[in-house]
Design a protein around this motif. Structure first.
Motif, PDB file in Angstrom:
ATOM      1  N   UNK B  52       0.825  -1.201   0.000  1.00 15.52           N
ATOM      2  CA  UNK B  52       0.000   0.000   0.000  1.00 15.52           C
ATOM      3  C   UNK B  52       0.853   1.242   0.000  1.00 15.52           C
ATOM      4  N   UNK B  53       0.280   2.334  -0.478  1.00 15.53           N
ATOM      5  CA  UNK B  53       1.034   3.592  -0.526  1.00 15.53           C
ATOM      6  C   UNK B  53       1.210   4.178   0.874  1.00 15.53           C
ATOM      7  N   UNK B  54       1.937   5.252   0.976  1.00 15.48           N
ATOM      8  CA  UNK B  54       2.131   5.909   2.271  1.00 15.48           C
ATOM      9  C   UNK B  54       0.785   6.281   2.864  1.00 15.48           C
ATOM     10  N   UNK B  55       0.672   6.015   4.149  1.00 15.25           N
ATOM     11  CA  UNK B  55      -0.558   6.405   4.844  1.00 15.25           C
ATOM     12  C   UNK B  55      -1.722   5.462   4.625  1.00 15.25           C
ATOM     13  N   UNK B  56      -1.440   4.276   4.015  1.00 14.56           N
ATOM     14  CA  UNK B  56      -2.527   3.352   3.711  1.00 14.56           C
ATOM     15  C   UNK B  56      -3.075   2.671   4.950  1.00 14.56           C
ATOM     16  N   UNK B  57      -2.250   2.579   5.967  1.00 15.65           N
ATOM     17  CA  UNK B  57      -2.695   1.909   7.190  1.00 15.65           C
ATOM     18  C   UNK B  57      -1.904   0.642   7.502  1.00 15.65           C
ATOM     19  N   UNK B  58      -0.802   0.421   6.779  1.00 15.21           N
ATOM     20  CA  UNK B  58      -0.010  -0.802   6.972  1.00 15.21           C
ATOM     21  C   UNK B  58       0.572  -0.881   8.382  1.00 15.21           C
ATOM     22  N   UNK B  59       1.261   0.196   8.765  1.00 14.72           N
ATOM     23  CA  UNK B  59       1.887   0.186  10.089  1.00 14.72           C
ATOM     24  C   UNK B  59       0.837   0.084  11.187  1.00 14.72           C
ATOM     25  N   UNK B  60      -0.282   0.725  10.959  1.00 12.84           N
ATOM     26  CA  UNK B  60      -1.354   0.660  11.944  1.00 12.84           C
ATOM     27  C   UNK B  60      -1.790  -0.785  12.162  1.00 12.84           C
ATOM     28  N   UNK B  61      -1.961  -1.524  11.069  1.00 12.86           N
ATOM     29  CA  UNK B  61      -2.369  -2.920  11.198  1.00 12.86           C
ATOM     30  C   UNK B  61      -1.287  -3.741  11.898  1.00 12.86           C
ATOM     31  N   UNK B  62      -0.045  -3.490  11.516  1.00  8.00           N
ATOM     32  CA  UNK B  62       1.068  -4.210  12.134  1.00  8.00           C
ATOM     33  C   UNK B  62       1.113  -3.940  13.639  1.00  8.00           C
ATOM     34  N   UNK B 221       1.203 -14.591  -1.246  1.00  8.60           N
ATOM     35  CA  UNK B 221      -0.035 -13.857  -1.528  1.00  8.60           C
ATOM     36  C   UNK B 221       0.135 -12.428  -1.055  1.00  8.60           C
ATOM     37  N   UNK B 222      -0.670 -11.539  -1.600  1.00 10.81           N
ATOM     38  CA  UNK B 222      -0.601 -10.151  -1.160  1.00 10.81           C
ATOM     39  C   UNK B 222      -2.013  -9.591  -0.977  1.00 10.81           C
ATOM     40  N   UNK B 223      -2.064  -8.533  -0.192  1.00  5.06           N
ATOM     41  CA  UNK B 223      -3.300  -7.762  -0.117  1.00  5.06           C
ATOM     42  C   UNK B 223      -2.930  -6.331  -0.447  1.00  5.06           C
ATOM     43  N   UNK B 224      -3.752  -5.692  -1.230  1.00  3.37           N
ATOM     44  CA  UNK B 224      -3.563  -4.265  -1.481  1.00  3.37           C
ATOM     45  C   UNK B 224      -4.417  -3.493  -0.508  1.00  3.37           C
ATOM     46  N   UNK B 225      -3.785  -2.532   0.135  1.00  2.00           N
ATOM     47  CA  UNK B 225      -4.555  -1.714   1.059  1.00  2.00           C
ATOM     48  C   UNK B 225      -4.376  -0.261   0.654  1.00  2.00           C
ATOM     49  N   UNK B 226      -5.444   0.478   0.693  1.00  2.00           N
ATOM     50  CA  UNK B 226      -5.378   1.912   0.414  1.00  2.00           C
ATOM     51  C   UNK B 226      -6.487   2.572   1.194  1.00  2.00           C
ATOM     52  N   UNK B 227      -6.173   3.695   1.757  1.00  2.00           N
ATOM     53  CA  UNK B 227      -7.174   4.423   2.531  1.00  2.00           C
ATOM     54  C   UNK B 227      -7.770   3.595   3.653  1.00  2.00           C
ATOM     55  N   UNK B 228      -6.967   2.672   4.194  1.00  2.00           N
ATOM     56  CA  UNK B 228      -7.440   1.890   5.324  1.00  2.00           C
ATOM     57  C   UNK B 228      -8.332   0.725   4.937  1.00  2.00           C
TER      58      UNK B 228
END
Ligand SMILES: Nc1ncnc2c1ncn2[C@@H]1O[C@H](COP(=O)(O)OP(=O)(O)OP(=O)(O)O)[C@@H](O)[C@H]1O
Ligand SMILES: [Mg+2]
Lengths: 264, 342
Positions: B52-62, B221-228
């Motif tokens: 996901x792009x910056x600010x997508x919510x990746x770190x938040x999920x981690x 496998x991957x998941x695309x995340x954007x905007x949370x």
């Protein structure tokens, strides 16, 4: 326990890696001792206010400074360390490890506490050896009082740490309280010398009971003699410890909910 | 790989509060929705990429998975353990690594730093020493194990962080932007190392990144995340095929006239053709072909027959950005999709 030892080891490694600062920290107590000695000599005999060691103000203030350092350290170190760890970015990496809050708190306290014990020993050794004070000491009553009082102050420190986690700034209550304690808790001058209206306030401060018990023990007071102080401090500890642990874990949870854990 | 879900999130949402500290106590003003009902199921042994792009919510999920954040709603489980209610036990099973973390004391050696962390995981004494040297060896830092971290390069520090995350031999390894701030060579080396030494066996691995090549190289496998929000989940190749209805080819040509280029544009099977001048003599033709590569030999022949030269020709795969644009664009407007590739 072993977590605490790991912290101790690491804190010691870091402390000793700054050789000059470490050396300096070991030298400053000597300078303070000199200062206390000359100030005390100038004031001389105050047996009207001080009953221990024939009214020697030097003996009085040596005990006051040495033990206030150890005890108030219990209060100051926890918030200080939590703040430092947040700033260094080390709080989060340690919180992803499976350690309990109690273990975390005692671990970050241990090394600073040990340092203050070393300083205290230097002060007391000077009085004991060089000035011949406290030769009728009852160590068991001194140690028991010290333990009860340190636990009480650790609990206050945990409250303060909770405060730092939530609000990110040095807790004003603690700063006021620490300075205030030293002044009216009988570290530098006797509680009896306070204005009458302040004495009840002094009784709310653990330091007051701790120092009075410790001075009595140093003068030969047995455990039975210091029982009133010991009981008071134990009650304070029993009430404060669970409340402080609760406050600390509540603060952590709240910070985790609002996302402010790593911020400072 | 077994079917048991090892990482599982159910409708996990995270709304950071606007006001923190003092003010938050008196008035709670709901802030940004960083995660919006995220559902993920990652099975044992899987290497899963969260892209996901910056600010997508990746770190938040981690951070939610590693118990540093408590979600506003929903539930997350690690090895069946609820990360909020069973945090302590969950933490025993996880190793975490954040790309930007400063978790070491630079004045101490890697061994001393790691001995400390080993103790936090209940590993002590000789056993700890053995394990520390073992993980340092795994990440190729045996030689500099006793060096102060001051003297480590960024790449070495990153490897030391991986070593730390492996100390407790975690069932679940979470790596947030493991390659951030590394030069391309160091990043490629690290990628190799992760593939060979870290993502092996029964361990379940979650990697977040915004580097497509990394995800392709490492992830099952991957998941695309954007905007949370999770936009799409699956194998990269499948996702790419699903998105890439038009095959895109790049052909570098020379010696063509405008007329012959127009003829190419009109050829059957060519949906679109963009001309990018290169160095005066040569052009890059971006070809959007309707079905697949079948049209390519015909195109090459035409160029040659009209007196042109073919310098190079090859497929251009969708980049991560393009895939993103498509995926995210799709969720708003289907029509966007036609225009974006190329
Ligand atoms: N502690 C926080 N308090 C308030 N808002 C936050 C906090 N952490 C993240 N956010 C916001 O939540 C959103 C998601 O952030 P997050 O760090 O999860 O993104 P990311 O996918 O990791 O991005 P990047 O690739 O930049 O690391 C961002 O808009 C960010 O501003
Ligand atoms: Mg991030």
């Amino acid at each position: 326990m072993s977590v605490a030892l790991a912290y101790f080891r690491r804190d010691f490694q870091i402390w000793s890696s700054y050789r000059l600062a470490a050396l300096w920290q070991l030298v400053t107590p000597f300078m303070l001792i000199g200062l206390i000695y000359f100030a005390g000599e100038a004031i001389g005999d105050r047996s009207d206010l001080i009953k221990e060691e024939n009214g020697s103000y030097v003996a009085f203030i040596l005990v006051g400074v040495a033990f206030a350092d150890v005890l108030l350290g219990g209060l100051n170190n926890l918030p200080q360390q939590i703040h430092d760890q947040q700033r260094l970015g080390m709080l989060e990496p340690t919180l992803v490890a499976p350690i309990r809050n109690l273990s975390l708190l005692t671990s970050i306290w241990l090394f600073r506490f040990s340092l203050s014990l070393v300083r205290m020993t230097m002060f007391m050794a000077f009085g004991f050896i060089a000035l011949g004070f406290w030769h009728s000491v009852d160590p068991s009553s001194v140690i028991l009082i010290l333990i009860a009082a340190e636990i009480t102050y650790l609990a206050l420190g945990a409250f303060s740490a909770a405060f730092v986690i939530l609000f990110k700034e040095g807790d004003p209550v603690r700063l006021a309280y620490a300075g205030f304690s030293t002044v009216i808790g009988g570290a530098i001058f006797p509680v009896d010398a306070l204005p009458d209206w302040m004495e009840p306030i002094a009784l709310l401060i653990p330091l007051t009971h701790a120092l009075s018990g410790i001075r009595e023990g140093l003068d030969g007071g047995s455990i039975a003699d210091v029982a009133p102080q010991l009981i008071t401090l134990t009650i304070m500890a029993v009430v404060l410890v669970p409340a402080a642990l609760y406050a600390f874990s509540w603060a952590l949870q709240r910070a985790k909910r609002e996302g402010s854990l790593g911020q400072y | 790989m077994s079917d048991a879900p090892v990482i599982e999130t159910r409708n996990v949402s995270m709304r950071f509060s606007e006001q923190q500290g003092w003010r938050g106590l008196f008035r709670v003003r709901p802030g940004k929705l960083a995660l919006d009902a995220v559902n993920l199921t990652i099975r044992q042994g899987e290497v899963f990429g969260l892209l996901g792009p910056n600010g997508a919510g990746k770190t938040t999920l981690v951070k939610i998975l590693s118990t540093l954040l408590i979600p506003t709603a929903g539930e997350a489980r690690i090895a069946g353990l609820n990360v909020v209610r069973d945090g302590l036990r969950a933490r025993r099973r996880i190793g975490v690594l954040y790309g930007d973390e400063r978790l070491f004391f630079w004045r101490l050696s890697a061994v001393d730093n790691l001995m400390f962390y080993a103790a936090l995981y209940g590993i002590h004494g000789k056993e700890a020493r053995r394990r520390v040297l073992e993980v340092l060896d795994m990440v190729g830092l045996s030689e500099s194990a006793h060096m102060r971290l001051h003297h480590y390069s960024t790449g070495m520090k990153r490897r030391a962080s991986i070593a730390r995350a492996l100390l407790n031999d975690p069932d679940v390894l979470i790596m947030d932007e493991v390659n951030v701030a590394l030069d391309p060579i160091a990043a490629a080396e690290l990628r190799e190392l992760i593939k060979e030494r870290v993502t092996t066996g029964e361990r379940t691995v979650l990697i977040t990144t915004n580097v497509m090549a990394e995800a392709e190289f490492l992830c099952d496998r991957v998941a695309f995340i954007a905007g949370g929000r999770i936009q799409m989940v699956g194998e990269i190749a499948h996702i790419r095929n699903a998105l890439q209805t038009n095959k895109v080819f790049e052909m570098v040509v020379g010696g063509l006239t405008n007329a012959s280029i127009e003829a190419l544009r009109a050829a059957p099977g060519v949906d679109a053709l963009d001309v990018v001048p290169l160095d005066g003599k040569r052009y890059r033709l971006d070809l959007n072909l309707s079905s697949n590569g079948d049209t390519v030999p015909m195109m090459v022949r035409r160029v040659v027959e009209t007196g042109g030269e073919v310098w190079s020709c090859g497929p251009r795969e969708l980049t991560m950005d393009q895939m993103f644009a498509i995926i995210v664009g799709n969720s708003h407007k289907d029509a966007e999709r036609e225009r974006i590739p190329a």
